[in-house]
Scaffold this active site. Structure first.
Site, mmCIF file in Angstrom:
data_model
loop_
_atom_site.group_PDB
_atom_site.id
_atom_site.type_symbol
_atom_site.label_atom_id
_atom_site.label_comp_id
_atom_site.label_asym_id
_atom_site.label_seq_id
_atom_site.Cartn_x
_atom_site.Cartn_y
_atom_site.Cartn_z
ATOM 1 N N GLU A 189 -20.771 -19.796 -4.361
ATOM 2 C CA GLU A 189 -21.814 -20.163 -3.403
ATOM 3 C C GLU A 189 -22.599 -18.933 -2.950
ATOM 4 O O GLU A 189 -23.808 -18.995 -2.726
ATOM 5 C CB GLU A 189 -21.182 -20.901 -2.201
ATOM 6 C CG GLU A 189 -22.187 -21.671 -1.369
ATOM 7 C CD GLU A 189 -21.521 -22.724 -0.470
ATOM 8 O OE1 GLU A 189 -20.644 -23.461 -0.956
ATOM 9 O OE2 GLU A 189 -21.876 -22.786 0.714
ATOM 10 N N GLU B 214 -25.059 -18.299 -5.479
ATOM 11 C CA GLU B 214 -26.157 -19.261 -5.364
ATOM 12 C C GLU B 214 -27.109 -18.884 -4.231
ATOM 13 O O GLU B 214 -28.328 -18.929 -4.382
ATOM 14 C CB GLU B 214 -25.559 -20.657 -5.108
ATOM 15 C CG GLU B 214 -26.587 -21.777 -5.145
ATOM 16 C CD GLU B 214 -25.956 -23.154 -4.856
ATOM 17 O OE1 GLU B 214 -24.734 -23.213 -4.590
ATOM 18 O OE2 GLU B 214 -26.695 -24.148 -4.903
ATOM 19 N N CYS C 143 -18.966 -28.066 1.498
ATOM 20 C CA CYS C 143 -17.510 -28.293 1.409
ATOM 21 C C CYS C 143 -17.020 -29.456 2.241
ATOM 22 O O CYS C 143 -15.872 -29.846 2.131
ATOM 23 C CB CYS C 143 -16.720 -27.049 1.784
ATOM 24 S SG CYS C 143 -17.654 -25.724 2.410
ATOM 25 N N SER D 274 -25.864 -26.852 -1.442
ATOM 26 C CA SER D 274 -25.288 -26.031 -2.500
ATOM 27 C C SER D 274 -24.738 -26.965 -3.566
ATOM 28 O O SER D 274 -24.162 -28.013 -3.266
ATOM 29 C CB SER D 274 -24.152 -25.186 -1.922
ATOM 30 O OG SER D 274 -23.332 -24.726 -2.968
ATOM 31 N N LYS E 215 -11.979 -36.550 2.546
ATOM 32 C CA LYS E 215 -11.553 -35.950 1.276
ATOM 33 C C LYS E 215 -11.014 -37.008 0.325
ATOM 34 O O LYS E 215 -11.093 -36.855 -0.896
ATOM 35 C CB LYS E 215 -10.481 -34.881 1.519
ATOM 36 C CG LYS E 215 -11.027 -33.603 2.145
ATOM 37 C CD LYS E 215 -11.727 -32.730 1.115
ATOM 38 C CE LYS E 215 -12.461 -31.578 1.803
ATOM 39 N NZ LYS E 215 -13.395 -30.902 0.891
ATOM 40 N N GLU F 50 -14.081 -38.266 -1.182
ATOM 41 C CA GLU F 50 -14.662 -37.266 -2.089
ATOM 42 C C GLU F 50 -13.968 -37.294 -3.452
ATOM 43 O O GLU F 50 -14.611 -37.255 -4.502
ATOM 44 C CB GLU F 50 -14.540 -35.872 -1.470
ATOM 45 C CG GLU F 50 -15.134 -34.761 -2.315
ATOM 46 C CD GLU F 50 -14.921 -33.374 -1.695
ATOM 47 O OE1 GLU F 50 -13.767 -33.018 -1.399
ATOM 48 O OE2 GLU F 50 -15.918 -32.663 -1.499
ATOM 49 N N GLU G 285 -18.935 -38.388 -9.451
ATOM 50 C CA GLU G 285 -19.317 -37.079 -10.010
ATOM 51 C C GLU G 285 -18.111 -36.177 -10.246
ATOM 52 O O GLU G 285 -18.209 -35.187 -10.975
ATOM 53 C CB GLU G 285 -20.250 -36.334 -9.034
ATOM 54 C CG GLU G 285 -21.575 -37.027 -8.726
ATOM 55 C CD GLU G 285 -21.480 -37.941 -7.508
ATOM 56 O OE1 GLU G 285 -20.358 -38.263 -7.060
ATOM 57 O OE2 GLU G 285 -22.545 -38.361 -7.004
ATOM 58 N N CYS H 297 -12.565 -28.207 10.002
ATOM 59 C CA CYS H 297 -11.456 -28.980 9.416
ATOM 60 C C CYS H 297 -10.231 -29.022 10.325
ATOM 61 O O CYS H 297 -9.449 -29.971 10.258
ATOM 62 C CB CYS H 297 -11.041 -28.388 8.081
ATOM 63 S SG CYS H 297 -12.421 -27.952 7.051
#
Ligand code: FMN
Ligand code: SF4
Ligand code: SF4
Ligand code: SF4
Lengths: 570, 438
Positions: free
Chosen positions: A276, A279, A296, A316, A355, A358, A363, A500
């Protein structure tokens, strides 16, 4: 001003409620639907007090005024509170023996507090189907006591507005809009409503059974990753003070459960920083699109996909540490160990309900192999340990396995708001300035306010950053960006208050004070680490050299980056 | 109601010929806002929406409250079963409402008014729209009224039918486009109402008194009615009387006079048994109270209410337990479900009455009814839950024997509760089903 509570004169400030004023002098008025500053609607009527000249009023909503005379307890007040509580209980399945919130339930403790001995109304509850429509969250309408705390948190703290009161009278139900399930609305699955719920009407989707099954399957090589925020919270499930870091104990405990390898999400957090950071520098050099948003936090991703899909190219493209870990476990690790990726099962322990979602995103796979197979929350891990009779504190210390368990302190602070930013700055700063940082702590990005901003001088270039925690704070920042009022280069967003460590999968209760202590735990872990900069992680350097090739290169992109999708807004 | 039936409600000129908008003109050109409020205070006018709150005082609070903007809201929800007096006023004399709202706006410092009207009142809505358009055209609404610099506009909002939306805080939420649910008070609408701004809410009938008070003076108004409750009251009389209908009488007229005079006595000369005064949340008045003056204070003294002015008269063929049960059926349906005592309590009260009506009652049930009813009245969030058990108190007080007959002798002397006769059957018999009236 002066007011009189139970015959006692005391000072109160304008704007305070009777409840707050009473708390100040050590009088505890029982509450149920009340959540400070979030849900002050006077719906449950449990906090009623008698106010001279005004009858019975709810202490959580009634403002103090000069000379107010309040009685907080009397036989009549206790009778009224108890009767209302009995009305609630008669409409709540008294399933305590089988309920996961037993001993951690506000309704249960209130019954005890108010001395309920029997319920004088016939039991009349149930008949509702559970909402199990999402991979993350289960809503049990049978247990719901209609306090609306979830509604307020979802609206005011998370800015999502997925929940409403529907129907009326005794048929009232607190749910997504008319007859819909959570999957049909813009719920981001953050799980903050779980923390708000006083009872077991909202909970994580329990996946422990699936884990037991793979652990029992000899053909499966089951590897575990543990997120940073888990290590400073799991102890609370075993009566340790909030924020106590117990990393080594968790490792040993999980080995006892039978996992083949115990790895660390902190490792892939380091990897995320390297990708990242690269990036960010590329975008700074090539004009955009800026600001770059971190990626994230899966609740945040779902939020922007629902509500601000015009900004998706600002995200990102890096997968989250959880997903990067899985992708590497089934490629690099599989190859070096000579195990077929199909036979590897990746389990994550996460502080987060989103999560789970996710991991199921379409993807999130490489060559037909899902990055992650099963996600458990901190609470579910505790449940597995309890079933096995693991006495956590008596366990010897253990160590994460190599290679995917070798980590730096920068990855540890991923679990707290501002942590991703700080970890990224440590790396980007050294890369750009080619100087070694004298002081690793970026205090300007630390803290817990919902929105924080800072400017960092990177070899003459001023880089403006913002840090957001709690999705309810996102819109104001995005609006400022869209309207050109703010020019940020890099924005970190974590869905949950505190990051988190305050995630929807963390131990209950999760309060502001507890979050602060968990955060301190993470900073202490970072402080104690020998290596504290992600780009200095020796294994990561090795993996780029031997396997991934260039940072941000073709192979890295295949494995470690992803795409996003526009979603409808309901 | 002075103009109802005497003017063409769709022609503003008729209203003006009968001194219409004269009061508004006087107010905005000759009086200071506080002077207007003083007149209303002196008149002793009390809110006709149910609670009888002094109107002048409410205006004063809203006048004094600080806010970016202020609003006037006319409560035309009229959800009370057996009440249609506001409808008659709006259909027959719409301008009296508009004029009063503009006067109120001037007095409290508001430039916008909303009429929150029950959706079923289509004729009233049509006439109000015509009236607003005509008033605007003649410069009696809109900008710079009577060259005074005062602006006032009125918007109509149609309600979606929930009874609870007539409660003021729920009504305001509904205007804001949210779920119409009562909110805790304080803060009161006078300080934080519509969109958080000071808001004056008055019932249609309350407002219909304003212009004439300004024109004729507070003293004139004081001479009508009783000392504590001056003026007239519009009653909606229905049930087992010869003539059902709407009637405006001086405050304090006893019920007996209303039934025997305007009502023309009981149908078929049957025996009067009970009258419910004030709508579904009102008390059940037995024969011995027929001479009570019908005004807020006299009724409050005996645990009854004047409420919306609904008067439902029932003869000897009606069963008290059954009446109470029907009423709880209504509240069980209409509770918004926000607060515990009302959401859960109405259902429980209903269940217990149902049990008694089926001959399964026990003496203990009466104690339970009282206990729960009392808890609801003391702790429910809004007037709906607080007032829902009124019929239970009053029937337990005045008709206890009838409950006892049900419980101890398993007998319903009227035959209403024999076995398991349910609501639908009673409907056909001509009894009142509150639930469907709304
Ligand atoms: C459940 C409930 C329903 C109500 N319905 C009405 C109604 O339909 N019309 C009305 O004018 N007031 C109604 N009220 C009273 C209003 O809350 C409010 O007191 C009234 O509009 C104030 O006007 P007033 O001061 O002119 O009486 C209701 C109150 C409650 C608790
Ligand atoms: S999971 Fe988050 S977004 Fe979904 S309902 Fe709960 S608080 Fe709202
Ligand atoms: S789901 Fe939980 S928090 Fe939401 S209303 Fe029901 S009991 Fe309250
Ligand atoms: S008393 Fe009834 S109608 Fe009023 S807020 Fe409570 S539940 Fe809603």
């Amino acid at each position: 001003m002066e007011i009189i509570i139970d015959g006692q004169k005391c000072e109160a400030e304008a704007g305070q409620t009777v409840l707050e004023a009473a708390q100040q002098i050590g009088i505890k008025i029982p509450t149920l639907c009340y959540l400070k500053e979030v849900n002050e609607i006077g719906a449950c009527r449990i906090c009623i007090v008698e106010i001279e000249g005004k009858g019975y009023q709810t202490a959580c909503t009634f403002p103090v005024s000069e000379g107010l005379r309040i009685k907080t307890t009397s036989p009549e007040i206790r009778r009224l509170r108890k009767l209302n509580l009995e009305l609630i209980l008669a409409n709540h399945p008294q399933d305590c023996l089988k309920c996961e919130r037993s001993t951690n339930c506000e309704l249960q403790s209130l019954s005890k507090e108010l001395g309920v001995e029997k319920v004088r109304f016939a039991q009349d509850s149930g008949g509702y189907k559970l909402d199990q429509s999402t991979p993350s969250i289960v809503r049990d309408y049978n247990k719901c006591i209609k306090c609306r705390r979830c509604v307020s948190v979802c609206e005011k703290v998370q800015g999502v507005k997925a929940l409403y009161p529907n129907q009326r009278s005794f048929k009232a139900i607190i749910s997504p809009g008319y007859k819909q399930e959570l999957k049909d609305v813009s719920c981001v699955l953050c799980g903050q409503c779980i923390h708000a719920c006083p009872v077991a009407a909202i909970k994580e989707k329990d996946d422990t059974e699936r884990v037991w099954q793979v652990l029992n399957d000899e053909n499966k090589h089951v590897v575990l990753q543990i997120a940073p925020a888990v290590r400073v919270a799991l102890g609370e499930e075993f009566e340790l003070p909030p924020g106590t870091p117990i990393t080594e104990k968790i490792v040993t405990a999980c080995r006892r459960l039978g996992f083949d390898k115990i790895f660390d999400t902190v490792f892939s957090a380091d990897l995320t920083i390297v990708e990242e950071g690269h990036e960010l520098l590329a975008r700074l050099k090539n004009d955009g699109p800026l600001p770059l948003f971190t990626s994230c936090s899966p609740g945040w991703i779902k939020y922007i996909e629902h509500f601000h899909s015009d900004l998706l190219d600002h995200l990102s493209s890096c997968k989250s540490p959880q997903q990067m870990f899985g992708a590497l476990a089934k490629s690099y690790y599989a190859e070096t160990e000579g195990i077929e990726p199909e036979n590897i099962v990746v389990v994550s322990i996460m502080p987060c309900t989103a999560k789970k979602f996710e991991a199921t995103r379409e993807e999130m796979e490489v060559n037909g192999n899902r990055d992650i197979d099963i996600v458990l929350t901190t609470r579910e891990l505790a449940r597995m340990l309890r079933v096995c009779g693991v006495d956590l504190m008596k366990l010897p210390a253990g160590e994460f396995d190599a290679p995917l368990g070798i980590t730096t302190g920068a990855g540890d602070i991923f679990g707290i708001t501002g942590g991703v930013m700080e970890a990224a700055l440590r790396t980007v700063y050294e890369e750009v300035t080619e100087n070694e940082l004298e002081k690793l702590e970026f205090n300007q990005v630390r803290g817990f306010e919902g929105v924080r901003e800072a400017s960092i001088d990177l070899a003459g270039q001023e880089v403006n950053v913002a840090i957001i925690n709690g999705l309810g704070n996102v819109d104001e920042v995005l609006t400022a960006i869209k309207e050109g009022e703010k020019e940020y280069h890099f924005v970190e967003v974590m869905s949950c208050p505190g990051g988190c460590i305050g995630g929807g999968g963390q131990p209950i209760p999760t309060t502001e004070e507890i979050i602060v202590q968990r955060g301190k735990g993470l900073y202490d872990i970072d402080q104690a680490k020998e290596i504290r900069k992600s780009h200095e992680n020796p294994i990561i350097k090795e993996i780029y050299k031997d396997y991934l090739g260039e940072i941000g290169g073709q192979k890295a992109h295949n494995l470690l980056h992803t795409t996003y999708q526009e979603r409808d807004q309901y | 109601m002075r103009n109802c039936g005497h003017i063409d409600p769709e022609n503003i000129k008729d209203y003006i010929t009968r001194d219409g908008y004269q009061a508004l003109g006087t107010v905005v050109t000759e009086l200071k806002p506080i002077e207007v409020i003083e007149i209303i205070e002196q008149s002793g006018l009390r809110g006709r929406g149910g609670a009888g709150f002094p109107t002048g005082l409410k205006w004063k609070f809203t006048h004094q409250a600080a806010g970016k903007e202020k609003y006037v809201v006319a409560n035309a929800d009229e959800g009370e079963p057996g009440t249609s007096k506001d409808r008659l006023i709006m259909e027959g004399d719409p301008h009296s409402l508009l004029e009063a709202m503009a006067i109120a706006g001037y007095a409290i410092g508001a430039n916008t008014g909303y009429i929150y009207i029950r959706g079923e009142y289509q004729l009233a809505i049509k006439r109000l729209k015509i009236a607003i358009a005509q008033a605007k055209e003649m410069g009696l609404l809109g900008e710079n009224l009577f060259d005074s610099g005062f602006n006032f506009e009125i918007k109509i909002r149609e309600g979606a039918g929930a009874y609870v939306c007539g409660e003021e805080t729920a009504l305001l939420k509904s205007i804001e486009g949210e779920r119409g649910e009562p909110q805790v008070k304080p803060p009161y609408p006078t300080n934080e109402g519509l969109w958080g701004q000071p808001t004056l809410i008055n019932n249609v009938e309350t407002l219909a008194n304003i212009a004439v008070i300004i024109r004729e003076g507070a003293e004139w108004f004081n001479e009508i009615g009783t000392e504590g409750c001056p003026g007239t009251k519009v009653f909606t009389l229905s049930g087992d009387v010869e003539n059902e209908g709407i009637i405006e009488l001086p405050m304090g007229t006893p019920l007996r006079r209303i039934i025997e005079g305007f009502g023309g006595g009981m149908v078929d000369d049957k025996e009067f048994k009970v009258a419910q005064s004030g709508g579904s949340s009102g008390g059940c008045m037995p024969k011995e109270l027929l001479d009570t003056p019908m005004d807020y204070d006299s009724l409050a003294e005996i645990g009854m209410t004047l409420g919306s002015g609904a008067l439902l008269v029932m003869d000897e063929t009606h069963c008290i337990v059954d009446i109470a049960k029907c009423l709880m059926q209504f509240f069980k349906h209409e509770s918004c479900g926000k607060c515990v005592p009302c959401r859960e309590g109405n259902k429980r009260l209903y269940n217990r009455l149902d049990k008694i009506s089926k001959g399964e009652g026990e003496l203990e049930d009466l104690e339970r009814l009282r206990d729960l009813a009392d808890t609801m009245s003391k702790t429910a969030l809004c007037g709906l839950g607080q007032m829902a058990p009124t019929s239970i108190y009053t029937t337990l007080k005045y008709f206890k024997d009838e409950y006892l007959t049900h419980i101890e002798d398993n007998n319903c002397t009227t035959g209403s509760c024999r076995g398991l006769v349910d609501l639908e059957v009673q409907d056909k018999r001509g009894g009142k089903d509150y639930g469907n009236n709304n």
